[in-house]
Design a protein around this motif. Structure first.
Motif, short mmCIF file in Angstrom:
data_model
loop_
_atom_site.label_atom_id
_atom_site.label_comp_id
_atom_site.label_asym_id
_atom_site.label_seq_id
_atom_site.Cartn_x
_atom_site.Cartn_y
_atom_site.Cartn_z
N ARG A 42 -2.26 -39.98 -21.61
CA ARG A 42 -3.72 -39.75 -21.99
C ARG A 42 -3.63 -38.13 -22.48
O ARG A 42 -3.72 -37.54 -22.80
CB ARG A 42 -4.80 -40.25 -22.35
CG ARG A 42 -5.04 -41.37 -22.65
CD ARG A 42 -6.30 -42.06 -22.08
NE ARG A 42 -7.28 -41.33 -23.25
CZ ARG A 42 -8.92 -40.55 -22.97
NH1 ARG A 42 -8.79 -41.17 -22.27
NH2 ARG A 42 -9.58 -39.74 -23.94
N LEU A 43 -2.24 -37.65 -21.20
CA LEU A 43 -2.22 -36.09 -21.14
C LEU A 43 -2.13 -35.46 -22.37
O LEU A 43 -1.96 -34.25 -22.56
CB LEU A 43 -1.45 -35.65 -19.82
CG LEU A 43 -2.46 -35.89 -18.98
CD1 LEU A 43 -1.35 -35.68 -17.37
CD2 LEU A 43 -3.69 -35.33 -18.44
N ILE A 44 -0.81 -35.93 -22.94
CA ILE A 44 -0.27 -35.66 -24.37
C ILE A 44 -1.66 -34.98 -25.23
O ILE A 44 -1.14 -34.54 -26.17
CB ILE A 44 1.04 -36.88 -24.56
CG1 ILE A 44 0.17 -37.70 -25.27
CG2 ILE A 44 2.42 -36.68 -23.77
CD1 ILE A 44 1.05 -38.94 -25.96
N GLU A 45 -2.48 -35.59 -25.17
CA GLU A 45 -4.05 -34.97 -25.76
C GLU A 45 -4.28 -33.73 -26.09
O GLU A 45 -4.12 -33.48 -26.40
CB GLU A 45 -5.20 -36.14 -25.62
CG GLU A 45 -5.07 -37.87 -26.19
CD GLU A 45 -5.94 -38.80 -25.84
OE1 GLU A 45 -6.89 -37.93 -25.26
OE2 GLU A 45 -5.43 -39.78 -25.69
N VAL A 46 -3.77 -33.19 -24.67
CA VAL A 46 -4.51 -31.62 -24.89
C VAL A 46 -2.93 -30.74 -24.89
O VAL A 46 -2.00 -31.17 -25.09
CB VAL A 46 -4.36 -32.29 -22.89
CG1 VAL A 46 -4.52 -30.00 -22.29
CG2 VAL A 46 -4.91 -32.60 -22.48
N PRO A 47 -3.95 -30.00 -26.10
CA PRO A 47 -2.34 -29.52 -26.67
C PRO A 47 -1.58 -28.43 -25.45
O PRO A 47 -2.13 -27.96 -24.14
CB PRO A 47 -3.27 -28.31 -27.19
CG PRO A 47 -4.88 -29.10 -27.63
CD PRO A 47 -4.83 -29.70 -26.56
N GLY A 48 -0.27 -28.18 -25.86
CA GLY A 48 0.26 -27.64 -24.94
C GLY A 48 1.06 -28.67 -24.13
O GLY A 48 2.22 -28.51 -23.01
N ILE A 49 0.30 -29.57 -23.65
CA ILE A 49 1.45 -30.78 -23.25
C ILE A 49 2.11 -32.07 -23.86
O ILE A 49 1.39 -32.15 -24.07
CB ILE A 49 0.32 -31.45 -21.85
CG1 ILE A 49 -0.48 -30.70 -21.32
CG2 ILE A 49 0.61 -32.50 -20.99
CD1 ILE A 49 -1.71 -31.26 -20.46
#
Length: 60
Positions: A42-49
């Protein structure tokens, strides 16, 4: 939540520095540690990751 941000940003998890820690905690708030431990994808939900960075963090 400042404690979580400091914990993540102090190098305990390779790939997460102070700036990225701040973004992750701002996005997931009190769920941050649970997401990292149980749903790291789910970290890909964070903008920039992106997927590459999430995979690097997951490798720990």
């Amino acid at each position: 939540m400042l404690g979580i941000e400091r914990y993540l940003g102090d190098g305990q998890i390779p790939g997460i520095g102070p700036g990225l820690a701040k973004k992750i905690v701002a996005y997931f708030e009190e769920q941050t540690l649970s997401v990292i431990e149980n749903q790291v994808e789910r970290l890909i939900e964070v903008p920039g990751i992106g997927k590459k960075k999430a995979d690097q963090i997951q490798a720990v």
